[in-house]
Design an enzyme around this catalytic site. Sequence first.
Site, PDB file in Angstrom:
ATOM      1  CG  LEU A 127      -2.062   1.049   1.214  1.00  0.00           C
ATOM      2  CD1 LEU A 127      -3.225   0.560   2.081  1.00  0.00           C
ATOM      3  CD2 LEU A 127      -1.598   2.411   1.739  1.00  0.00           C
ATOM      4  CG  HIS A 231       9.258   3.908   8.982  1.00  0.00           C
ATOM      5  ND1 HIS A 231       8.621   5.112   8.731  1.00  0.00           N
ATOM      6  CD2 HIS A 231      10.568   4.098   8.673  1.00  0.00           C
ATOM      7  CE1 HIS A 231       9.510   5.983   8.288  1.00  0.00           C
ATOM      8  NE2 HIS A 231      10.695   5.402   8.249  1.00  0.00           N
TER       9      HIS A 231
END
Length: 337
Positions: A127, A231
């Site tokens: 994505l 992240h």
Amino acid sequence: MSFVIRPAATDDLQHLYEMAKLTGGGFTNLPPDRNSLSSKLEGSEAAFLREGPEIVGETFVLVLENTKTNEVRGTCQLFTAVGHQYPFYSYRINTLTQYSKELDRAVTAELLSLVNDLGGTSEVGGLFLHPNERAGGLGLLLARSRYLFVAAHRHRFGNRILAELRGIIDERGGSPFWDAIGGKFFGMSFQEADEFNAIHGNQFIADLMPKHPVYIAMLDEEARKVIGLPHPSGRAAMRMLENEGFSYQGYVDIFDGGPTMLADTDRVRSIADAHHGEIVEDSLEKGEKALIAAGEFKDFRCCYGAREIREDGIAIDAQAAELLHVGKGDKVWSIAR
């Protein structure tokens, strides 16, 4: 809203390549390599055209298109069964407790074990939303459209589904986790290994990575503190996955240590709660905000719209009907926004 999700085509190569260059590394499913992307698009087109019910390890690539400008502004992917062509490796965190009678002391240690027991699991991934479009819920549209696709084609997906989140990458573009483990054995930087994996697959991990468990306590602090963390840019994605019913079960990525999220396919919220019904009105003026999808395989489309579920079917708004190329008598899948 003029955005619609549709199957990617080979003509979308340039758009995907330009977006791939914006990912910043660590994004295996969208490498900035034309040949790799071209092969992925060709494989995706073949998957959309195949009609058999078997689960054979395919990749479906979807794109987000602005129908007013015909620009592709985002993408996402579905993998029917990971590990079909090459083993799918992960590290699993295990706990080992040992006791010394002489010292009257128990010691508990955490280990990273190289496993491929997620083979055959379906995956949602890849994505990416163009930085200029990160408003208005388009990321959510990309993410949840995949679940409506699974609901509409349930027979082509496994009973479990996973999502890998990118791990911590430092300001150099490197990975503390990779530097502490993989980098010691391969003589490659994280960026080199990540690029090689994106283009050639991770069989080299099976060939060269030591098979013995790694004691986490023996890693340096920088590596230890990033294990299982996403992240910063992926924290919102992790919350969305948790809202869908995914959970972190101790599996981490072998390259950057990012978390792997797992769920039972039929218990994913946007799959379990998806409504399938026939359109009885295609000019609804007011209704519940929803994601609405129509079409099978190569004709699949998904967008935001308004719906009203009725005893005899479903009513949707005119703009959604236009974007989806549907009208009265057609069937759609939908989920509340």
